[in-house]
Design a protein around this motif. Structure first.
Motif, PDB file in Angstrom:
ATOM      1  N   PHE A 183       0.830  -1.214   0.000  1.00  0.00           N
ATOM      2  CA  PHE A 183       0.000   0.000   0.000  1.00  0.00           C
ATOM      3  C   PHE A 183       0.855   1.252   0.000  1.00  0.00           C
ATOM      4  N   ASN A 184       1.907   1.246   0.819  1.00  0.00           N
ATOM      5  CA  ASN A 184       2.721   2.443   0.964  1.00  0.00           C
ATOM      6  C   ASN A 184       3.460   2.794  -0.327  1.00  0.00           C
ATOM      7  N   THR A 185       4.053   1.784  -0.992  1.00  0.00           N
ATOM      8  CA  THR A 185       4.790   2.078  -2.218  1.00  0.00           C
ATOM      9  C   THR A 185       3.850   2.541  -3.332  1.00  0.00           C
ATOM     10  N   LEU A 186       2.667   1.966  -3.402  1.00  0.00           N
ATOM     11  CA  LEU A 186       1.703   2.394  -4.422  1.00  0.00           C
ATOM     12  C   LEU A 186       1.147   3.776  -4.100  1.00  0.00           C
ATOM     13  N   LEU A 187       0.947   4.069  -2.803  1.00  0.00           N
ATOM     14  CA  LEU A 187       0.494   5.399  -2.410  1.00  0.00           C
ATOM     15  C   LEU A 187       1.547   6.442  -2.775  1.00  0.00           C
ATOM     16  N   ALA A 188       2.809   6.093  -2.542  1.00  0.00           N
ATOM     17  CA  ALA A 188       3.905   7.005  -2.893  1.00  0.00           C
ATOM     18  C   ALA A 188       3.923   7.251  -4.399  1.00  0.00           C
ATOM     19  N   LEU A 189       3.665   6.195  -5.180  1.00  0.00           N
ATOM     20  CA  LEU A 189       3.650   6.327  -6.634  1.00  0.00           C
ATOM     21  C   LEU A 189       2.545   7.288  -7.070  1.00  0.00           C
ATOM     22  N   HIS A 190       1.404   7.216  -6.403  1.00  0.00           N
ATOM     23  CA  HIS A 190       0.282   8.096  -6.732  1.00  0.00           C
ATOM     24  C   HIS A 190       0.535   9.532  -6.257  1.00  0.00           C
ATOM     25  N   SER A 191       1.231   9.680  -5.119  1.00  0.00           N
ATOM     26  CA  SER A 191       1.331  10.986  -4.457  1.00  0.00           C
ATOM     27  C   SER A 191       2.611  11.747  -4.744  1.00  0.00           C
ATOM     28  N   THR A 192       3.654  11.052  -5.193  1.00  0.00           N
ATOM     29  CA  THR A 192       4.955  11.691  -5.350  1.00  0.00           C
ATOM     30  C   THR A 192       4.998  12.573  -6.593  1.00  0.00           C
ATOM     31  N   ASN A 193       5.528  13.785  -6.418  1.00  0.00           N
ATOM     32  CA  ASN A 193       5.681  14.676  -7.562  1.00  0.00           C
ATOM     33  C   ASN A 193       7.042  14.453  -8.217  1.00  0.00           C
ATOM     34  N   ALA A 194       7.308  15.192  -9.306  1.00  0.00           N
ATOM     35  CA  ALA A 194       8.543  14.982 -10.073  1.00  0.00           C
ATOM     36  C   ALA A 194       9.777  15.255  -9.230  1.00  0.00           C
ATOM     37  N   GLU A 195       9.700  16.270  -8.386  1.00  0.00           N
ATOM     38  CA  GLU A 195      10.851  16.628  -7.558  1.00  0.00           C
ATOM     39  C   GLU A 195      11.224  15.506  -6.593  1.00  0.00           C
ATOM     40  N   GLU A 196      10.208  14.946  -5.912  1.00  0.00           N
ATOM     41  CA  GLU A 196      10.474  13.869  -4.958  1.00  0.00           C
ATOM     42  C   GLU A 196      10.984  12.623  -5.680  1.00  0.00           C
ATOM     43  N   SER A 197      10.462  12.379  -6.893  1.00  0.00           N
ATOM     44  CA  SER A 197      10.912  11.220  -7.667  1.00  0.00           C
ATOM     45  C   SER A 197      12.404  11.325  -7.964  1.00  0.00           C
ATOM     46  N   THR A 198      12.836  12.523  -8.323  1.00  0.00           N
ATOM     47  CA  THR A 198      14.252  12.746  -8.618  1.00  0.00           C
ATOM     48  C   THR A 198      15.108  12.479  -7.389  1.00  0.00           C
ATOM     49  N   GLU A 199      14.624  12.957  -6.221  1.00  0.00           N
ATOM     50  CA  GLU A 199      15.370  12.758  -4.985  1.00  0.00           C
ATOM     51  C   GLU A 199      15.508  11.270  -4.659  1.00  0.00           C
ATOM     52  N   ILE A 200      14.436  10.526  -4.844  1.00  0.00           N
ATOM     53  CA  ILE A 200      14.465   9.094  -4.547  1.00  0.00           C
ATOM     54  C   ILE A 200      15.480   8.388  -5.442  1.00  0.00           C
ATOM     55  N   LEU A 201      15.488   8.760  -6.718  1.00  0.00           N
ATOM     56  CA  LEU A 201      16.390   8.100  -7.663  1.00  0.00           C
ATOM     57  C   LEU A 201      17.857   8.391  -7.370  1.00  0.00           C
ATOM     58  N   THR A 202      18.145   9.538  -6.765  1.00  0.00           N
ATOM     59  CA  THR A 202      19.543   9.893  -6.495  1.00  0.00           C
ATOM     60  C   THR A 202      20.065   9.321  -5.182  1.00  0.00           C
ATOM     61  N   ILE A 203      19.192   8.749  -4.364  1.00  0.00           N
ATOM     62  CA  ILE A 203      19.641   8.259  -3.054  1.00  0.00           C
ATOM     63  C   ILE A 203      20.158   6.821  -3.121  1.00  0.00           C
ATOM     64  N   PHE A 204      19.767   6.071  -4.141  1.00  0.00           N
ATOM     65  CA  PHE A 204      20.195   4.679  -4.234  1.00  0.00           C
ATOM     66  C   PHE A 204      21.675   4.602  -4.617  1.00  0.00           C
ATOM     67  N   PRO A 205      22.419   3.612  -4.103  1.00  0.00           N
ATOM     68  CA  PRO A 205      23.843   3.472  -4.460  1.00  0.00           C
ATOM     69  C   PRO A 205      24.010   3.144  -5.945  1.00  0.00           C
ATOM     70  N   TRP A 206      25.159   3.553  -6.499  1.00  0.00           N
ATOM     71  CA  TRP A 206      25.399   3.392  -7.941  1.00  0.00           C
ATOM     72  C   TRP A 206      25.306   1.946  -8.378  1.00  0.00           C
ATOM     73  N   TYR A 207      25.742   1.009  -7.514  1.00  0.00           N
ATOM     74  CA  TYR A 207      25.762  -0.387  -7.949  1.00  0.00           C
ATOM     75  C   TYR A 207      24.364  -0.988  -8.059  1.00  0.00           C
ATOM     76  N   SER A 208      23.369  -0.347  -7.456  1.00  0.00           N
ATOM     77  CA  SER A 208      21.986  -0.812  -7.657  1.00  0.00           C
ATOM     78  C   SER A 208      21.594  -0.648  -9.127  1.00  0.00           C
ATOM     79  N   TYR A 209      22.025   0.462  -9.714  1.00  0.00           N
ATOM     80  CA  TYR A 209      21.721   0.701 -11.125  1.00  0.00           C
ATOM     81  C   TYR A 209      22.560  -0.219 -12.027  1.00  0.00           C
ATOM     82  N   PHE A 210      23.770  -0.535 -11.591  1.00  0.00           N
ATOM     83  CA  PHE A 210      24.620  -1.462 -12.356  1.00  0.00           C
ATOM     84  C   PHE A 210      23.960  -2.843 -12.416  1.00  0.00           C
ATOM     85  N   ILE A 211      23.474  -3.316 -11.249  1.00  0.00           N
ATOM     86  CA  ILE A 211      22.817  -4.630 -11.209  1.00  0.00           C
ATOM     87  C   ILE A 211      21.531  -4.595 -12.026  1.00  0.00           C
TER      88      ILE A 211
END
Length: 527
Positions: free
Chosen positions: A87-115
């Protein structure tokens, strides 16, 4: 001899094809990427599914493996931080704006994107596999078919032990669970948004029995994502909150939030809750309005729409509501919480006869913390992001200090309450990329600061009795002197009275005993 043996085994379908190992690796990575606990059983079974489909319907297999490789690649960074969809992840998907989405994407470690790219690359290779000449089904093929069908019934049969009902929809394959959980959680979010829209324009149903405010101005400061153990005033290892550590007032060192995410937690904290569901028209703002208070809501959180989130719906019930961000693509993510003090200064500069309720909703310590502090911090602890997180506590402490001075200089009596909506959990613990994210498995996800500062306080007082955000309306009633028929007050909130067992709401919308949760200790390492 060996060549002849291999040819014979291959003819009988008994030799291990290199693609079998390839599909097993893909099954493991897809399982991991979708956020479910590792299961060797389902990894082997999904390998069998891919093998059988290649034998029976290769085009279907290519579509299946292509789609899941793409989904797994996209979801992998999120799955490592937030787990399987709920529920929480889907609620975040519905509620998150573009700015928050960008912040979330920049917090993950680089190797997550490599995998994630590696998973996608494997999917491309699998889709490009060349067709083979048709051959009769071997014993291995039939065993694979029977095995993957049998495994499909394992979880549904297990569920019978829980509730006595057999549900084929409870198939345990991560690939199937992902689709099921997304669909169910998304429907829960849509139902909640429909309830929100239904209640948005309804009049409140409060029955006010008495209004006896002790103070002229009441201020509620709602923090964001602040773990209690990150504040020195509340037992943290760092002296990073000098104001809260010394000011005359009451600090609660065992206050537990209602849930582990903003919308759900504040939805259950600020609204009247009936049978586990917030009654959005009956909240602290409409109660204050009904009691004759003048109400203000100032927010540094994004407003996506007027009534499309639980918090925006409450905010819009105030006499005056102002958002520093509108949640659009141009929203400035570096807007400081301190900007809210310009608004409180305007309110406090004018004499008013009515009692006042002012609510401030901060960005506080919302990930990514270094965006809040412009990358600055006083103490280095494990990683830059963790260090910035500690600095956000100091920034909020300074805001509370300045707000407190504003209130004192206004000349009117006042009382201020500060609490956070929820805590966070550590991810990539102990690594140079350590960061904090939403979670619901640990007590620290719900351990938050709570303090009350009033103009007539003479001492710095600490209350160790456990308190729950589920009782916030009871506190609000006692604090403001607004008695309502719908609000029970079973104990004095500002006291050492015991308040009974505390339950929290997890991301699957289940009530969980707080005492049964694990721990997520704040490591003080400074390497």
């Amino acid at each position: 001899m060996n060549v002849t043996l291999k040819q014979t085994l291959a003819a009988r379908g008994l030799a291990l094809n290199p693609w079998t190992g390839f599909y097993f690796l893909q099954s493991l990575l897809i399982n991991l990427a979708l956020g479910y606990p590792f299961s060797l059983l389902y990894a082997v079974a999904f390998t069998c599914v891919l093998h059988v489909l290649w034998r029976a319907a290769p085009r279907t297999q290519k579509v299946l493996i292509g789609v899941y490789s793409l989904v797994a690649a996209f979801y992998y960074p999120f799955g490592q931080a937030y787990g399987a969809p709920n529920f929480n992840t889907l609620l975040a998907l519905h509620s998150t704006n573009a700015e928050e989405s960008t912040e979330i994407l920049t917090i993950f470690p680089w190797y997550s994107y490599f995998i994630a790219l590696f998973i996608f690359a494997l999917g491309v290779i699998a889709v490009r596999r060349k067709r083979e000449a048709k051959r009769t089904w071997s014993k291995i093929d039939l065993l694979c078919l029977l095995f993957c069908i049998g495994v499909a019934f394992v979880r549904p049969v297990q569920e019978i032990a829980w509730d006595g009902v057999f549900r084929i929809t409870k198939i345990g394959y991560p690939a199937v669970r992902f689709v099921h959980d997304v669909a169910i959680s998304n429907q829960q979010v849509l139902d909640e948004k429909a309830r929100l829209a239904q209640f948005a324009h309804l009049k409140d149903t409060w029955t006010v029995l008495a209004v006896k405010p002790k103070y002229h101005t009441y201020v509620v400061v709602i923090g964001e994502s602040a773990r209690r153990d990150a504040l020195g005033a509340f037992g943290g290892h760092w002296d990073n909150t000098p104001f809260e550590s010394s000011v005359n007032g009451t600090l609660f060192t065992d206050y537990i939030s209602a849930s582990g995410s903003t919308q759900k937690s504040l939805g259950m904290t600020l609204n009247r809750v009936v049978d586990g569901k917030p009654q959005y028209q009956d909240n602290v703002v409409t109660l204050a309005n009904r009691a004759g208070f003048q109400t203000w809501w100032f927010s540094n959180q994004g407003q996506i729409g007027e009534y499309d989130t639980a918090i925006a719906s409450i905010a819009k019930r105030a006499d005056e509501a102002h958002f520093l961000k509108n949640g659009d693509f141009e929203a400035d993510k570096n807007t400081k919480d301190e900007e809210l003090l310009k608004m409180t200064a305007q309110v406090l500069s004018t004499e008013r006869t009515q009692p006042q309720l002012i609510v401030l909703h901060l960005m506080g310590s919302h990930p990514q913390a270094c965006d809040r502090t412009q990358g600055k911090y006083a103490n280095f602890v494990t990683s830059k992001e963790t260090s910035c997180y500690l600095q956000t506590m100091t920034d909020t402490d300074q805001l509370l200090s300045k707000l407190y001075d504003q209130l004192r200089n206004s000349g009117d009596s006042f009382s201020l309450v500060y609490f956070s909506d929820h805590g966070l959990a550590f991810k990539e613990r102990g690594k140079s990329v350590q960061y904090l994210a939403h979670d619901d498995k640990f007590q620290q996800n719900f351990q938050v600061p709570f303090l009350v500062l009033s103009s007539d306080d003479k001492t710095h007082r600490v209350i160790k009795a456990r308190r729950s955000a589920n009782d916030f309306l009871s506190f609000f009633s006692q604090w403001t002197g607004i008695q309502a028929q719908e609000i029970a007050t079973p104990y004095r909130f500002i006291s050492n009275q015991k308040a009974g067992q505390v339950y929290v709401t997890n991301f699957q919308l289940q009530k969980v005993d707080y005492n049964h949760l694990g721990t997520d200790i704040f490591d003080t390492g400074t390497h």
